[in-house]
Design an enzyme around this catalytic site. Structure first.
Site, PDB file in Angstrom:
ATOM      1  N   SER A 167      10.283 -12.795  -5.619  1.00 21.83           N
ATOM      2  CA  SER A 167      11.653 -12.288  -6.362  1.00 21.83           C
ATOM      3  C   SER A 167      12.761 -12.914  -5.762  1.00 21.83           C
ATOM      4  O   SER A 167      12.799 -12.915  -4.326  1.00 21.83           O
ATOM      5  CB  SER A 167      12.352 -11.139  -6.769  1.00 21.83           C
ATOM      6  N   GLY A 168      14.297 -12.598  -6.210  1.00 21.55           N
ATOM      7  CA  GLY A 168      15.180 -13.667  -5.814  1.00 21.55           C
ATOM      8  C   GLY A 168      16.004 -12.625  -5.024  1.00 21.55           C
ATOM      9  O   GLY A 168      17.122 -12.936  -5.051  1.00 21.55           O
ATOM     10  N   ILE A 212      11.543 -11.614 -18.906  1.00 23.48           N
ATOM     11  CA  ILE A 212      11.904 -10.970 -19.981  1.00 23.48           C
ATOM     12  C   ILE A 212      13.163 -11.037 -20.801  1.00 23.48           C
ATOM     13  O   ILE A 212      13.883 -11.703 -19.920  1.00 23.48           O
ATOM     14  CB  ILE A 212      11.678  -9.496 -19.431  1.00 23.48           C
ATOM     15  N   GLU A 254       3.820  -6.728   5.246  1.00 23.04           N
ATOM     16  CA  GLU A 254       2.819  -7.608   5.002  1.00 23.04           C
ATOM     17  C   GLU A 254       3.598  -8.473   6.188  1.00 23.04           C
ATOM     18  O   GLU A 254       5.130  -8.169   6.416  1.00 23.04           O
ATOM     19  CB  GLU A 254       2.673  -9.431   3.670  1.00 23.04           C
ATOM     20  N   ASP A 286      -3.793  -8.327   8.634  1.00 24.30           N
ATOM     21  CA  ASP A 286      -1.579  -8.814   9.139  1.00 24.30           C
ATOM     22  C   ASP A 286      -1.750  -7.393  10.057  1.00 24.30           C
ATOM     23  O   ASP A 286      -1.480  -7.440  11.118  1.00 24.30           O
ATOM     24  CB  ASP A 286      -0.935  -9.444   8.750  1.00 24.30           C
ATOM     25  N   ILE A 313      -4.401  -7.801  -0.893  1.00 26.44           N
ATOM     26  CA  ILE A 313      -3.826  -8.669  -0.805  1.00 26.44           C
ATOM     27  C   ILE A 313      -4.389  -9.540   0.165  1.00 26.44           C
ATOM     28  O   ILE A 313      -4.681 -10.577   0.039  1.00 26.44           O
ATOM     29  CB  ILE A 313      -2.291  -8.429  -0.647  1.00 26.44           C
ATOM     30  N   CYS A 355       1.160  -0.960  -0.347  1.00 27.78           N
ATOM     31  CA  CYS A 355       0.034   0.039  -0.159  1.00 27.78           C
ATOM     32  C   CYS A 355       1.021   1.282   0.453  1.00 27.78           C
ATOM     33  O   CYS A 355       1.978   1.295  -0.139  1.00 27.78           O
ATOM     34  CB  CYS A 355      -1.077   0.272   1.029  1.00 27.78           C
TER      35      CYS A 355
END
Length: 631
Positions: free
Chosen positions: A363-364, A291, A77, A100, A53, A2
């Site tokens: 993601s990593g 991509i 989160e 949460d 979410i 948010c």
């Protein structure tokens, strides 16, 4: 995920105009397309933009307790909120929602500020305590989520997720901080302890700030830091098992979502590891996206496709041209401050692709910093060993002379580009590592500054920040110190800023399981041999993932997102390069020598030197100045 903003009066409880909070929210609508809310009480106003979410129906904010003693706005989160909720319910707390966010209110009521130690996640929140007349600002341990704040002339403090939300307040004075210009020119981003707009501050990673009415504005307090001071004595096999368990838990906890979820997949070690563990935890095909580029040397789609097939993911690929300079103005808008990591362009494109099907993407990010995955980490470790073997009286003059007289060969193969290596070996460890992380060397910065600019810096030098962080690090080894500085400075300032702004630009929530703080703490205790072995960084992580991933995914050379900025400034952006020397907002500041800038642009266009990265920095600075100061 948010956007938050608000106003708090420090001196007396003056009324807060809800419309003013509303304008702060309106500056960043991309952060919350699913709803908004404003709550005010004497001396305080809280605003929230929602990207739904968790608990889509009941998680609206600002969230206020029944007695209106506590109110919170929250971005991010808390992944372990179910466990915390159960603990609080056992103590008699009654919850109205399944979000949460409510855990923050009840957690604060039960444990006070110590509640943050229980939260596992990414977050930035502002909690108003009416009985104490206080506002508590908090940012997560690694700095995944941003939070800016600034004191104003009317005795209030404003805060917001993005700088543009603060700029929407009419009392914020817009004046540049020239030390932040020096920082940006050195690093390619403005670090978290600086801001291009004078007077604006960023709450640091792992920091909180308590504002109490009737008291002066104090300094933030750090509630968490990573320590490299201890070493695990466990056997390698046990370390592998512990690592996989931590990674598995981090990934699974970040798969909790009431909206569609997927993952970025580049085909590298980090994103492939995340996807492997997601596939293990999911009964359905994981949605992945990649991509690729229409230039073979930059394209990794074949590796991503291989991982996607191995784990039967629902995979999508889109080929884009590296010539994506048309995004420059959009990037300038979303970053606010100048940001010169050109990988932001492909990051925006992969977020855009993911958002077509999902609202949350894993993601990593973070493994390179935690497990020593960068090439510079290996160079620093080996360089420090060499510095320790050669007396300073020999090392400094010999390598210094080699560095001064060795030709600058940007065009040559990497192994022939020894000038910077010689100069780094001539210096001390901290100085050398600060230079390796930097984008524009100090000598070049001094050459392009005007006399007035150099004088206005009053001796401020961007590299000193890295040197101090390394010197003060809770560490035992030079590699520890380098990684600590990266986690404190580079990670939140560059990597996480890029991911946050580019994902939020398309209203996508990005989650970083490899930055679970328990995982980072585990990595910091690893012996050096379990982080770097030979030419391989992230050694233990790669070893632990051999059961999941093929050798050529685990041990192939690191690529990363690459953009051909040097070619751009000899082609389509040649005009932009020339403009920085005269006629642009940057040229009118008087900070840079127009003759020096003109020579840099001309030499680059003619192919006499490669100044692509410097020109990109200057153009992005020019764009930011126009947006921030109307220059």
């Amino acid at each position: 995920m948010c956007g938050i903003a608000g106003i708090f009066h420090l001196e007396i409880a003056k009324p807060v105009d809800p419309a003013r909070v509303g304008r702060m929210l309106e500056a960043m609508p991309h952060r919350g397309p699913d709803g908004d809310g404003i709550w005010t009480a004497p001396g305080v106003g809280l605003g929230h933009l929602r990207l739904s979410i968790i608990d889509l129906a009941g998680g609206a904010q600002p969230m206020v307790t029944d007695d209106e003693a506590l109110a919170v706005v929250f971005n991010g989160e808390i992944y372990n909120f179910v466990d915390i909720r159960a603990e609080l319910e056992a103590k008699g707390h009654v919850f109205r929602t399944h979000s949460d966010t409510e855990v923050i209110l009840h957690g604060y009521r039960q444990w006070g500020e110590a509640c943050v130690q229980k939260f596992i996640g990414m977050f930035a929140f502002a909690l108003f305590d009416a009985r104490a007349g206080a506002l508590w600002l908090v940012r997560d341990r690694l700095g995944v989520k941003p939070l800016h704040y600034a004191p104003l002339s009317d005795g209030s403090v404003i805060f917001g997720s993005e700088l543009k939300s603060l700029l929407a307040h009419p009392l914020l004075r817009r004046a540049p901080d020239l030390t932040a210009v020096e920082d940006y020119m050195a690093y390619g981003y403005v670090p978290d302890d600086a801001c291009l707009v004078a007077g604006v501050k960023k709450l640091g990673a792992g920091e909180s700030l308590r504002l109490v009415r009737g008291r002066p504005l104090g300094a933030p307090q750090r509630y968490w830091d990573v320590s490299f001071a201890d070493r695990s004595r466990a056997k390698p096999e046990a370390l592998e098992e512990e690592l996989v368990a931590l990674m598995r838990d981090a990934v699974r906890s970040r798969m909790v979502s009431d909206v569609p979820l997927g993952a970025f997949l580049s085909g590298g070690v980090d994103s492939s590891s995340v996807v492997a563990l997601m596939a293990e935890a999911s009964a359905q095909a994981v949605k992945t996206c990649t991509i690729g580029f229409d230039v073979a040397s930059l394209d990794e789609t074949a590796y991503a496709d291989r991982v996607a097939r191995r784990f039967a993911t629902d995979h999508r690929t889109r080929i884009v041209s590296p010539d994506d300079y048309g995004l420059i103005d959009r990037l300038a808008f979303h970053f606010d401050e100048p940001f010169a990591d050109a990988s932001a362009l492909p990051t925006y494109r992969v977020c855009e692709l993911a958002r077509e099907q999902v609202t949350v993407a894993l993601s990593g990010d973070g493994a390179d910093e935690a497990f020593a995955g960068y090439r510079r980490h290996r160079f620093q470790m080996h360089g420090e060993r060499l510095r320790g073997m050669i007396p300073d009286a020999i090392r400094k003059p010999v390598f210094g002379a080699l560095g001064r007289y060795y030709p600058k060969a940007d065009w040559a193969p990497r192994f022939l580009r020894a000038k910077s290596t010689f100069l780094e070996l001539a210096g001390d460890g901290g100085e050398a590592y600060a230079a390796s992380v930097g984008v524009t060397p100090g000598a070049l910065r001094q050459r392009i500054y005007t006399d007035a600019m150099r004088a206005s810096l009053h001796g401020h030098r961007a590299e000193d920040r890295y040197i101090k962080a390394m010197a003060d690090a809770p560490a035992r080894d030079p590699l520890d110190r380098a990684q600590y500085a990266d986690i404190r400075l580079w990670l939140p300032g560059d990597i996480l800023t890029k991911t946050d702004r580019m994902s939020m630009a398309v209203s996508l929530e990005a989650r970083e399981p490899l930055l679970d703080h328990r995982l980072v703490e585990f990595a910091a205790r690893l012996p050096v041999s379990q982080r770097i072995r030979g030419a391989s960084g992230k050694y233990l992580m790669k070893k632990a993932m051999e059961a999941y991933l093929p050798q050529d995914i685990l041990y192939r050379p690191k690529m990363g997102f690459v953009t051909p900025i040097s070619q751009w400034f000899r082609g389509a952006l040649a005009g932009e390069a020339a403009a920085v020397a005269g006629g642009s907002a940057l040229a009118r500041t008087g900070w840079f020598d127009p003759v020096a800038l003109g020579r840099i642009a001309a030499d680059h266009k003619a192919g006499l030197a490669d100044h692509g990265r410097l020109l990109w920095q200057l153009v992005m600075l020019d764009k930011a100045l126009g947006r921030l100061f109307g220059a």
